[in-house]
Structure formats: C-alpha cells, structure tokens
Design a protein around this motif. Structure first.
Motif, PDB file in Angstrom:
ATOM      1  N   PHE A 118       0.725  -1.190   0.028  1.00  0.00           N
ATOM      2  CA  PHE A 118       0.149  -0.076  -0.031  1.00  0.00           C
ATOM      3  C   PHE A 118       0.817   1.240   0.043  1.00  0.00           C
ATOM      4  N   ALA A 119       0.463   2.336  -0.794  1.00  0.00           N
ATOM      5  CA  ALA A 119       1.247   3.577  -0.955  1.00  0.00           C
ATOM      6  C   ALA A 119       0.370   4.458  -1.775  1.00  0.00           C
ATOM      7  N   GLU A 120       0.928   5.768  -1.543  1.00  0.00           N
ATOM      8  CA  GLU A 120       0.172   6.954  -2.301  1.00  0.00           C
ATOM      9  C   GLU A 120       0.673   6.480  -3.818  1.00  0.00           C
ATOM     10  N   PRO A 121      -0.108   6.936  -4.629  1.00  0.00           N
ATOM     11  CA  PRO A 121       0.336   6.668  -6.288  1.00  0.00           C
ATOM     12  C   PRO A 121       1.714   7.128  -6.434  1.00  0.00           C
ATOM     13  N   ALA A 122       2.019   8.343  -6.033  1.00  0.00           N
ATOM     14  CA  ALA A 122       3.461   8.693  -6.471  1.00  0.00           C
ATOM     15  C   ALA A 122       4.631   8.046  -5.931  1.00  0.00           C
ATOM     16  N   ALA A 123       4.518   7.367  -4.761  1.00  0.00           N
ATOM     17  CA  ALA A 123       5.396   6.613  -4.159  1.00  0.00           C
ATOM     18  C   ALA A 123       5.431   5.139  -4.816  1.00  0.00           C
ATOM     19  N   ALA A 124       4.176   4.676  -5.070  1.00  0.00           N
ATOM     20  CA  ALA A 124       4.202   3.403  -5.779  1.00  0.00           C
ATOM     21  C   ALA A 124       4.804   3.399  -7.158  1.00  0.00           C
ATOM     22  N   VAL A 125       4.728   4.657  -7.904  1.00  0.00           N
ATOM     23  CA  VAL A 125       5.360   4.742  -9.100  1.00  0.00           C
ATOM     24  C   VAL A 125       6.938   4.966  -8.921  1.00  0.00           C
ATOM     25  N   ALA A 126       7.368   5.632  -7.992  1.00  0.00           N
ATOM     26  CA  ALA A 126       8.788   6.043  -7.552  1.00  0.00           C
ATOM     27  C   ALA A 126       9.242   4.567  -7.271  1.00  0.00           C
ATOM     28  N   GLU A 127       8.887   3.622  -6.608  1.00  0.00           N
ATOM     29  CA  GLU A 127       9.252   2.347  -6.203  1.00  0.00           C
ATOM     30  C   GLU A 127       9.477   1.369  -7.519  1.00  0.00           C
ATOM     31  N   ALA A 128       8.380   1.456  -8.179  1.00  0.00           N
ATOM     32  CA  ALA A 128       8.248   0.751  -9.437  1.00  0.00           C
ATOM     33  C   ALA A 128       9.355   1.189 -10.473  1.00  0.00           C
ATOM     34  N   GLU A 129       9.375   2.370 -10.775  1.00  0.00           N
ATOM     35  CA  GLU A 129      10.369   3.055 -11.399  1.00  0.00           C
ATOM     36  C   GLU A 129      11.984   2.433 -10.990  1.00  0.00           C
ATOM     37  N   ARG A 130      12.168   2.588  -9.677  1.00  0.00           N
ATOM     38  CA  ARG A 130      13.363   2.080  -9.026  1.00  0.00           C
ATOM     39  C   ARG A 130      13.709   0.608  -9.314  1.00  0.00           C
ATOM     40  N   MET A 131      12.546  -0.192  -9.238  1.00  0.00           N
ATOM     41  CA  MET A 131      12.825  -1.599  -9.533  1.00  0.00           C
ATOM     42  C   MET A 131      12.988  -1.832 -11.057  1.00  0.00           C
ATOM     43  N   ARG A 132      12.508  -1.255 -11.823  1.00  0.00           N
ATOM     44  CA  ARG A 132      12.766  -1.399 -13.245  1.00  0.00           C
ATOM     45  C   ARG A 132      14.101  -0.868 -13.820  1.00  0.00           C
TER      46      ARG A 132
END
Ligand code: MUC
Ligand code: MG
Length: 367
Positions: free
Chosen positions: A137-151
């Motif tokens: 669970f996260a705010e949209p911007a934090a979820a996007v930041a984590e996914a981009e970092r993993m990518r």
C-alpha cells in the motif's frame, strides 16, 4: 542419508520500510532458519516465515512445533522416505510454513548428498525466472517511484499491486498511476488479501478494465462461497487463489467449486513435495499458476526460484522473487542478485546457497 538433527533457529532482520497489505503488515523479517543434519555430515537449510494473519503461525509456534513434535519423530528417518516423513508431519494439523521448511531443508540435504541442484531433481526445465515485484500500500506517487526504481535498477517489468483498501478507488488510483507512468511495457496484476467484498471486487475490476491487468488474486474471502463464484463469473481476468489454497485438497476445492481459476504456488507453505502435487494438479486440470511470495528472505526466494524454474508451467509467468531487496541484510555468504529482470537458479548442489555463520550469530534471537 538418515536424519540425525533438526534445528529451528529464530532470527530477525529489519526491513528498510514496512510492507503493508489488506491482511497485515511486516516491519521485520522474524523468520526461523531450519537446518536438517544427516549421518553423512550433510546440512540442508530452509527458512520459515511466520504469517499469523495468514496461517496462524508465529516464530515461537514454528520453533515449538518443530522442536517438540516433529524432530523427535524425524530422527533416524531416511531423506528419501518422503511419504513416511510427511505422514509424521501430517499427524499435526496446520503449521504449513513449519512443515514446508522442514521439507525443503530435507530436499536441500538430499541435493547436497547426491551432488545435484534441487531444481534438477524436481524437473530441470530452465535455469532462471523472470521476476515480479510486489508493491505494498502506498500513495500513487510513491508506488510509481518504487516501481521505476525496481525497473531501472533491476530490469523488473512485472508488478503485483496490493489492493483491498476502502474505498477501492484508492487502489484504482495507484494502478492507474502505475500504468500511466510505466506504459504498456510492464505487466500489472493485483492482490486484495481478502480486503474487499465480492461486489466491491467486481466494481474495482470494472473501474480498472482499461488498465490491462493480467490477474486478480484473493480479492474477497474464500468463505464468501457464492460471492467468489459470482466474482469469477464476472471477472475478465483469471482469479487467483492464494491463502485460501494452502494444501492440494483446498486447491481442488477452490477450482472445482468455481471459486478461483488460477493458483498461487508458494514453496513457503507447501515446500517442494506438496508444491509438486499442487503443480501436477494444476497442470492436469489446465489452470494457470503463479509462483507466489510469502514475503520470503533470500533462502526462501531461492527455494521459490528452484521450484519455479523446474517446470514449464511454473516458469511461464514471472515469479514473485524480489521482496528480499527491501531487507537491510540477509544470512547468505553470497547474496542473490537480480539482473535484467531475472533471478538465476544457483547451480550448486541442493538449493545452492550457504549461511554466513557470522551473520547468523548477529541476527539469531536464541542466544
Ligand atoms: C501475498 O501474495 O499475499 C502477503 C501476506 C502474505 O502472507 O503473503 C503476502 C503476499
Ligand atoms: Mg497473495
């Protein structure tokens, strides 16, 4: 190949950030390291992750059931007497991760004794799996930041998004933000950990119909017997059963009743022996599977990839193999590495990983 000792060692390693989902949250990996020793001087290892919100086990209960009930009955049994061994474990109900870890440590010991990787003993289909990362669970911007970092750091292109909050639109916003930011090159699917009702689940899936999600996991409770069937009949994508299917019999029940039409296989709860049975069952009836994550550490993740890579069916989809990246440390002499979005199977005997004794001394909780 006779068993001479089984050890259950509690250890704790903090996460860099908590993982939150509809059924609970995890701040520290408070797991149990299992070591099975044999008369040949071989030591097999595995780890059990206590998930009280999923299976009712705790770190203390895992250690107690192994020390008090399992170990006295296992001593002297041969590693290949698996039916006998599972007869012994099966006399105690429940305790899936304790049983699974004992089973996998025995397979590891078997592989080390014979000099072969467990993945080859199981099926030997391929040597790696694509990785799916689980976003809490996260705010949209934090979820996007984590996914981009993993990518960007690891090449991961598949994400499982935790959903099941109220109102469901909170989760719809996160999934939409991920699709907008990451584009069509990534695979997205969702896992509700039973957080919604069947009707909320249908509404949420409708609201996300244009996002190209590929799977919907455990959105509402399996006890909503008719609700789950109704959800499956309305879902445009496979409905995955996870915590509702901890045994081959529950897999059969969920599939035959129409309450799910895909299955998450977790070695953390069915070990190698019962994961094989679940795999064969799913292959036999023709349903998709996903190799799931019990929020495993590195030993558990290596068990998942060793099993997942062993079969054609389990290696078709990306496996959930990356949440150990959020831990501040681990127990292995050589940490696992995810590159180009894949995790290779270790080619050494057994599951191919070894415990660093200094790290174990630092993190164990029983001294
Ligand atoms: C999952 O797939 O549900 C969350 C709770 C748990 O027991 O496992 C995780 C992942
Ligand atoms: Mg799940």
């Amino acid at each position: 190949m006779k068993i001479t000792a089984v050890e259950a060692i509690p250890f704790a390693i903090p996460y860099r950030k908590p993982l939150r989902f509809a059924s609970g949250e995890v701040h520290t990996a408070e797991h149990v390291l299992i070591r099975v020793r044999t008369e040949d001087g071989v030591v097999g290892i595995a780890e059990a992750p206590p998930r009280p919100f999923t299976y009712g086990e705790t770190q203390d209960s895992i250690k107690a059931v192994i020390d008090k009930l399992f170990t006295p009955e296992l001593l002297g049994l041969h590693l290949l007497e698996r039916e006998v061994i599972h007869g012994v474990l099966g006399r105690t109900v429940g305790n899936p991760t304790a049983k699974a870890a004992v089973d996998m440590a025995m397979w590891d010991a078997l592989g080390r004794t014979l000099g072969f990787p467990v993945t080859l003993l199981l099926g030997g289909f391929t040597d790696r799996m694509r990785v799916s990362h689980m976003l809490g669970f996260a705010e949209p911007a934090a979820a996007v930041a984590e996914a981009e970092r993993m990518r960007d750091l690891y090449g991961i292109a598949t994400f499982k998004v935790k959903v099941g909050r109220h109102p469901y639109t909170l989760d719809v916003k996160v999934c939409r933000a991920l699709r907008d930011a990451l584009g069509d090159a990534v695979e997205l699917y969702v896992d509700g950990n039973r957080g919604w009702t069947a009707s909320e689940s249908v509404q949420a899936l409708r609201a996300m119909e244009d996002l190209g999600l590929t799977l919907a996991e455990e959105l509402c409770p399996a006890d909503d017997v008719l609700g789950r069937r109704w959800l499956v009949s309305r879902s445009p994508i496979p409905v995955v059963a996870d915590e509702s299917v901890p045994t081959p019999a529950t897999v059969t029940r969920e599939l035959l009743s129409g309450a799910a039409n895909a299955i998450s296989i977790k070695t953390a709860r069915t070990g190698f022996t019962y994961s094989q049975r679940v795999h064969h069952l799913c292959e036999g009836v023709g349903v998709e599977v996903v190799m799931g994550n019990q929020i495993d550490g590195q030993i558990g993740s290596m068990c998942t990839v060793a099993f997942g890579a062993a079969y054609r069916l389990t290696s078709q989809r990306a496996g959930e193999l990356s949440n150990f990246l959020d831990m501040t440390d681990d127990l292995l002499t050589e940490p696992l590495e995810i590159r180009d979005g894949t995790l290779p199977v270790r080619q050494g005997a057994g599951i191919g990983v070894d415990v660093d004794e200094d790290k174990l001394t630092r993190y164990r909780q029983d001294t």
